[in-house]
Every structure is written in structure tokens, then in C-alpha cells.
Design an enzyme around this catalytic site. Sequence first.
Site, PDB file in Angstrom:
ATOM      1  N   GLU A 268     103.781  33.659  37.616  1.00 39.26           N
ATOM      2  CA  GLU A 268     102.812  34.490  36.882  1.00 39.26           C
ATOM      3  C   GLU A 268     102.413  35.688  37.712  1.00 39.26           C
ATOM      4  OE1 GLU A 268      99.030  33.970  35.484  1.00 39.26           O
ATOM      5  OE2 GLU A 268      98.964  31.886  36.657  1.00 39.26           O
ATOM      6  N   TRP A 269     102.522  36.925  37.173  1.00 35.79           N
ATOM      7  CA  TRP A 269     101.879  37.972  38.107  1.00 35.79           C
ATOM      8  C   TRP A 269     100.442  37.929  37.642  1.00 35.79           C
ATOM      9  CZ3 TRP A 269     103.188  41.604  41.269  1.00 35.79           C
ATOM     10  CH2 TRP A 269     102.502  42.888  41.351  1.00 35.79           C
TER      11      TRP A 269
ATOM     12  N   ASP B 175      97.313  27.114  55.208  1.00 35.60           N
ATOM     13  CA  ASP B 175      97.699  28.261  55.664  1.00 35.60           C
ATOM     14  C   ASP B 175      96.603  29.463  55.129  1.00 35.60           C
ATOM     15  OD1 ASP B 175      99.046  30.337  57.225  1.00 35.60           O
ATOM     16  OD2 ASP B 175     100.717  30.506  56.040  1.00 35.60           O
TER      17      ASP B 175
END
Length: 287
Positions: free
Chosen positions: A91-92, A194
Amino acid sequence: MNQFIEKALHQAGDNSAMKQIKRVAGGSINESYFVETDVQQYFIKHHADAPNRFFELEAKGLELIRETNSIAVPEVFTYSDARQNAFLVMEWVDGVPSADTDWKLGDRIAAMHQTFGEKHGFSDDTFIGTLPQSNGLFASWHEYYRDRRLAAQLRLGIDRGRITGKRRNRMELLIENLGKWVPDDAEPSYLHGDLWGGNWLSGPHGEPYVIDPSFLYGDRHFELAFTEVFGGFSSEFYRAYQERFPLSPDYEAIKPLYQLYYLLVHLNMFGESYGRSVDTILKRYVG
């Protein structure tokens, strides 16, 4: 380009008309695109030469973080690790930081760290960038960090000619004596793996999202130490974290040892510009 994106969307189950395709920033590893269809807005990453299971493991890490019900992650619709056609469809996520976004980020990361696995490490080998990380599950955090993180980077640095001479001698001495500083009994928190400033973003209503994990279970102080290497986290972030899940009084003493891993990764990937930082930490602990 359209053919590759059409294939990715078809695999995601969206066969509607495309309204917009735009190349966007997405790091130095992948090609990244904003794609809008009649159904959905997407963020699609493409890697023409991705290592085996590269996007599978990213999707798996995002799902494990989602399962903690702590911090938001983008929904993954589909992925492929096919040779020369690897992609990840998500999804954006788009939003503007609110006044309390940084506070929420610290609080949500602390909540994630309050979810625990049974052992340290991870069942799958993973990647940091495109650099392989060998894992496995360990009862001892000290043994995992020594054998699968520091010793692995030492071997790679020797192979690449980045760790030689006094640096190699100090690294070997540090690894041999690591138990003086790194605990065996740390709880195995869920870790992003990360967590630098480029791997979180603001979503709707200023809600923080994390992206691009390199998931593992381990000492949460390892994760917090990395947030301080390159910046990108405000004082509000750390205050919120501390309020929910106070750090150990020993954190400042061990922090450079945990930062060492990520500096070794950058040394081995990008070269000697990170050498001085590595040497400073080695000298601090083994002279």
C-alpha cells in the site's frame, strides 16, 4: 515498465485501469514507483537482480512486526523473487507528521520491543541492504551476536581486504572477550533490525510507519544503539521510549559495541570512510 507493473498488479489481484505511474525515491537498492489504479494507490519496488528470497523476507519481517499490534507497517499485497523480475507490491503510505508523531514513534517502538520471541536470532537468513546475514536461533544473545554478527563481518572484512593488521587483531581480541560486555540473559525482543531514520515515515494522521525491516529477535538495546548512528530520531522519540520501556543503566557502556556491527556492515559495503569509526570503538574496548 508498464508491462512489469501490470504483471505485479495482476498478481496482486488488481486488473483495473492504471491512472498514474511515477518513479519515486526508494533507496539505492531498488527501483521504486507510485502507482494509482481505479482501486488503490500502491508502492511497488522492483529489483532486476535481487538475491534469492529478498522480497519474501522483507514481507515476512513486516508481517511479524504487524503481529505485535504495536507500530504500523504497510500492507503487503504480493511479492515475487523471480529471477530478473523481483518485486514487492505494498500500500502507498502518505501523510504529514503531526505534533506527536515522534512521541508516537518512540512509544510504538518500545511496545514492539515488549513483544518477545523464545530465542535470539531468526529462523531464516536475511539481508542488510543486499549483504547476506546468516542467522539461526540461539538461547544466548552473547553467542548469537558474537558468532552471527561480529564474527561474520570480521570474516567478510578479511575477505574484502577491509579488516587487516591492527584492526584485525583488535577485532579478534574483542570477539574473544565479548562476554565481558554483552549479556547472555537479554530478552529476545522483536526487532526491526535496520532502524535508521530512512526506514520510518509518517502516515495518515501523523501515525508512524516502519518499512524495510531486517527482522530478528534480540537485545532491544542493539536496536536503540543503531538509531543513534546516523540520526533521524528526535529527543521526543527517546523520551517516549524511555517512559514506556526504560533502558538498562548499562546502555551507554554497551552502546558502541552494538553500533560496531552496523559500522562494520558499512565498512564492508562502502569502504574505508567508515574505518575510523570502527577503529575508535575497537580501541575503546581492547586498546
